[in-house]
Design a protein around this motif. Structure first.
Motif, PDB file in Angstrom:
ATOM      1  N   GLU A   1      -8.171 -26.468   1.938  1.00  0.00           N
ATOM      2  CA  GLU A   1      -7.469 -25.302   2.762  1.00  0.00           C
ATOM      3  C   GLU A   1      -6.937 -24.216   1.873  1.00  0.00           C
ATOM      4  N   PRO A   2      -7.210 -23.201   2.301  1.00  0.00           N
ATOM      5  CA  PRO A   2      -6.888 -21.647   1.441  1.00  0.00           C
ATOM      6  C   PRO A   2      -5.404 -22.134   1.160  1.00  0.00           C
ATOM      7  N   LEU A   3      -5.395 -21.445   0.019  1.00  0.00           N
ATOM      8  CA  LEU A   3      -3.787 -21.377  -0.414  1.00  0.00           C
ATOM      9  C   LEU A   3      -2.861 -20.103   0.140  1.00  0.00           C
ATOM     10  N   GLY A   4      -3.643 -19.285   0.571  1.00  0.00           N
ATOM     11  CA  GLY A   4      -3.338 -18.112   0.674  1.00  0.00           C
ATOM     12  C   GLY A   4      -3.358 -17.069   1.238  1.00  0.00           C
ATOM     13  N   GLY A   5      -2.858 -16.206   1.796  1.00  0.00           N
ATOM     14  CA  GLY A   5      -2.297 -15.810   3.506  1.00  0.00           C
ATOM     15  C   GLY A   5      -3.781 -14.398   3.813  1.00  0.00           C
ATOM     16  N   PRO A   6      -3.678 -13.716   4.718  1.00  0.00           N
ATOM     17  CA  PRO A   6      -5.201 -12.647   4.729  1.00  0.00           C
ATOM     18  C   PRO A   6      -5.621 -12.296   4.359  1.00  0.00           C
ATOM     19  N   ALA A   7      -7.056 -12.011   3.797  1.00  0.00           N
ATOM     20  CA  ALA A   7      -7.504 -10.947   2.409  1.00  0.00           C
ATOM     21  C   ALA A   7      -7.091  -9.598   4.055  1.00  0.00           C
ATOM     22  N   SER A   8      -6.142  -8.943   4.154  1.00  0.00           N
ATOM     23  CA  SER A   8      -5.688  -8.135   4.702  1.00  0.00           C
ATOM     24  C   SER A   8      -5.204  -6.407   3.164  1.00  0.00           C
ATOM     25  N   ALA A   9      -6.262  -5.534   3.397  1.00  0.00           N
ATOM     26  CA  ALA A   9      -6.280  -4.300   2.247  1.00  0.00           C
ATOM     27  C   ALA A   9      -4.716  -3.494   2.947  1.00  0.00           C
ATOM     28  N   PRO A  10      -4.175  -3.424   2.072  1.00  0.00           N
ATOM     29  CA  PRO A  10      -2.905  -2.225   2.475  1.00  0.00           C
ATOM     30  C   PRO A  10      -3.669  -1.104   2.908  1.00  0.00           C
ATOM     31  N   LYS A  11      -2.498  -0.386   3.773  1.00  0.00           N
ATOM     32  CA  LYS A  11      -2.777   0.756   4.694  1.00  0.00           C
ATOM     33  C   LYS A  11      -3.813   2.141   3.580  1.00  0.00           C
ATOM     34  N   PRO A  12      -4.706   2.588   4.074  1.00  0.00           N
ATOM     35  CA  PRO A  12      -5.292   3.551   2.909  1.00  0.00           C
ATOM     36  C   PRO A  12      -4.683   5.286   3.846  1.00  0.00           C
ATOM     37  N   ASN A  13      -5.079   5.894   2.075  1.00  0.00           N
ATOM     38  CA  ASN A  13      -4.377   7.171   2.155  1.00  0.00           C
ATOM     39  C   ASN A  13      -5.586   7.386   2.888  1.00  0.00           C
ATOM     40  N   PRO A  14      -4.784   8.115   3.895  1.00  0.00           N
ATOM     41  CA  PRO A  14      -5.292   9.136   4.919  1.00  0.00           C
ATOM     42  C   PRO A  14      -6.356   9.864   4.708  1.00  0.00           C
ATOM     43  N   LEU A  15      -6.459  10.356   3.292  1.00  0.00           N
ATOM     44  CA  LEU A  15      -6.988  11.462   2.496  1.00  0.00           C
ATOM     45  C   LEU A  15      -7.807  11.431   1.968  1.00  0.00           C
ATOM     46  N   LEU A  16      -8.507   9.521   2.453  1.00  0.00           N
ATOM     47  CA  LEU A  16      -9.182   9.033   1.828  1.00  0.00           C
ATOM     48  C   LEU A  16     -10.247   9.034   2.943  1.00  0.00           C
ATOM     49  N   TYR A  17     -10.255   9.002   3.739  1.00  0.00           N
ATOM     50  CA  TYR A  17     -10.959   8.585   5.808  1.00  0.00           C
ATOM     51  C   TYR A  17     -11.289   7.844   5.416  1.00  0.00           C
ATOM     52  N   ALA A  18     -10.821   6.451   5.150  1.00  0.00           N
ATOM     53  CA  ALA A  18     -11.616   4.857   4.904  1.00  0.00           C
ATOM     54  C   ALA A  18     -11.104   4.328   6.983  1.00  0.00           C
ATOM     55  N   THR A  19     -11.731   3.806   7.786  1.00  0.00           N
ATOM     56  CA  THR A  19     -11.591   3.526   9.011  1.00  0.00           C
ATOM     57  C   THR A  19     -10.786   2.574   9.036  1.00  0.00           C
ATOM     58  N   SER A  20      -9.710   3.139   9.794  1.00  0.00           N
ATOM     59  CA  SER A  20      -8.200   1.977  10.027  1.00  0.00           C
ATOM     60  C   SER A  20      -7.186   2.871  11.446  1.00  0.00           C
ATOM     61  N   PRO A  21      -6.565   1.605  12.092  1.00  0.00           N
ATOM     62  CA  PRO A  21      -5.911   3.122  12.681  1.00  0.00           C
ATOM     63  C   PRO A  21      -5.551   3.721  12.746  1.00  0.00           C
ATOM     64  N   ALA A  22      -4.701   4.248  11.728  1.00  0.00           N
ATOM     65  CA  ALA A  22      -4.134   5.688  10.441  1.00  0.00           C
ATOM     66  C   ALA A  22      -5.170   6.966  11.882  1.00  0.00           C
ATOM     67  N   ASN A  23      -6.796   5.990  11.250  1.00  0.00           N
ATOM     68  CA  ASN A  23      -7.790   7.490  11.859  1.00  0.00           C
ATOM     69  C   ASN A  23      -7.396   7.366  13.360  1.00  0.00           C
ATOM     70  N   LEU A  24      -6.716   7.186  14.231  1.00  0.00           N
ATOM     71  CA  LEU A  24      -6.328   7.604  15.734  1.00  0.00           C
ATOM     72  C   LEU A  24      -5.149   8.445  15.444  1.00  0.00           C
ATOM     73  N   LYS A  25      -3.603   8.164  14.634  1.00  0.00           N
ATOM     74  CA  LYS A  25      -3.347   9.936  14.487  1.00  0.00           C
ATOM     75  C   LYS A  25      -4.220  10.696  13.781  1.00  0.00           C
ATOM     76  N   LEU A  26      -5.006  11.113  13.405  1.00  0.00           N
ATOM     77  CA  LEU A  26      -5.496  12.060  12.784  1.00  0.00           C
ATOM     78  C   LEU A  26      -6.319  12.593  14.000  1.00  0.00           C
ATOM     79  N   ILE A  27      -7.398  11.206  14.630  1.00  0.00           N
ATOM     80  CA  ILE A  27      -8.044  12.111  15.571  1.00  0.00           C
ATOM     81  C   ILE A  27      -7.483  13.128  16.478  1.00  0.00           C
ATOM     82  N   ASP A  28      -5.851  12.251  16.951  1.00  0.00           N
ATOM     83  CA  ASP A  28      -4.596  12.901  17.690  1.00  0.00           C
ATOM     84  C   ASP A  28      -4.865  14.471  17.204  1.00  0.00           C
ATOM     85  N   ARG A  29      -4.095  14.775  16.093  1.00  0.00           N
ATOM     86  CA  ARG A  29      -4.154  15.633  15.283  1.00  0.00           C
ATOM     87  C   ARG A  29      -4.794  17.059  15.478  1.00  0.00           C
TER      88      ARG A  29
END
Length: 287
Positions: free
Chosen positions: A253-281
């Motif tokens: 069985e896996p011993l670690g949690g979900p392999a979720s990466a930290p929130k990206p720097n918005p200026l790197l433009y990685a697709t994430s929920p943060a992109n919605l804020k950028l689009i809204d702005r």
């Protein structure tokens, strides 16, 4: 200091030119497990060795021999390329599809770049890379890498042996096979000597065993379909190091949690929920 003799360690004379085979033989010069790799691997291991005496001397003895192997195989390649291509050959190719197919088997860079000689490259023309070498300073780890390098080199030499009927080529390859046999045995003997003298154990490096997660230091995780891997000695009993117990984990069985990466720097433009804020702005600015 290195001293160069004009004589080869073993003869390198083909019975006849063969540009197509010359390209294949490039693998033993500049391939990942070719002579250039073991030459530089052993040289740097020797220069990095902090243990004066027989081990350092062994490493540099074999390293220096390997320099000669590079020259020997390079000489064979040059002789296999004799007379191809030339202006006469090029004109003949224009009128002879069969000859064109034969010449087409050679690496054109052997003519264009090396002037009818060997390249510091593999059989596909990929340049030799210094990242192929292993020289860590830990003799146990290095000697094991050397065994693997000689094993792969001997395997490729054996395959190339069956790709040529030329007596001269085969004679040289028979010598190479013998030296690869000798070197494998030398590195294996050196590994055992390190253990006997207490310089190294079975696992490299011989340290931090009290720091590692001991419960995970012997178990084989069943992570492929089927359970046949449990049938080997690696799944039960005392480990080769004499200190760990081997085991088999049938349903890991896996011993670690979900392999979720930290929130990206918005200026790197990685697709994430943060992109919605950028689009809204952006929309707000436009409207």
């Amino acid at each position: 200091m290195f001293y160069h003799s004009k004589r080869l360690q073993f003869e390198a004379k083909p019975s006849a030119p063969d540009p197509h085979y010359a390209r294949k033989l490039q693998e033993l010069v500049g391939g990942a497990y070719g002579e250039m790799t073991v030459t530089m691997q052993y040289l740097f291991q020797g220069w990095n060795c902090r243990l004066e005496g027989k081990y350092k001397d062994l490493i540099l003895d074999i390293a220096t021999e390997e320099i000669g192997h590079v020259e020997m195989i390079s000489t064979m390649i040059a002789r296999l390329l004799e007379g191809a291509p030339s202006e006469v050959t090029a004109k003949a190719v224009e009128n002879d599809p069969v000859l064109a197919a034969v010449i087409g088997g050679m690496d054109p860079q052997q003519a264009i770049v090396a002037g009818g000689g060997p390249l510091l490259a593999d059989s596909n023309g990929y340049p030799w890379n210094g990242r192929y070498i292993v020289a860590s300073g830990n003799l146990l780890a290095d000697f094991r890498a050397n065994v693997a390098a000689e094993a792969q080199g001997r395997l490729q030499t054996a395959r190339l042996y069956h790709m040529s009927d030329d007596p001269g080529v085969r004679a040289m390859l028979k010598f190479n096979l013998a030296r690869d046999t000798a070197h494998q045995n030398m590195w294996l003997a050196a590994i055992e000597q390190l253990k006997e003298e207490g310089l190294e154990g079975t696992v490299a490096p011989n340290d931090l065993f009290d720091e590692e997660e001991t419960e995970h230091a012997g178990t084989l995780w069943n992570l492929s379909e089927g359970q046949e891997s449990a049938e080997g000695p690696w799944a039960s009993g005392l480990a080769p190091d004499g200190a760990h117990q081997m085991g088999y984990l049938e349903h890991p069985e896996p011993l670690g949690g979900p392999a979720s990466a930290p929130k990206p720097n918005p200026l790197l433009y990685a697709t994430s929920p943060a992109n919605l804020k950028l689009i809204d702005r952006a929309i707000d600015k436009l409207t």
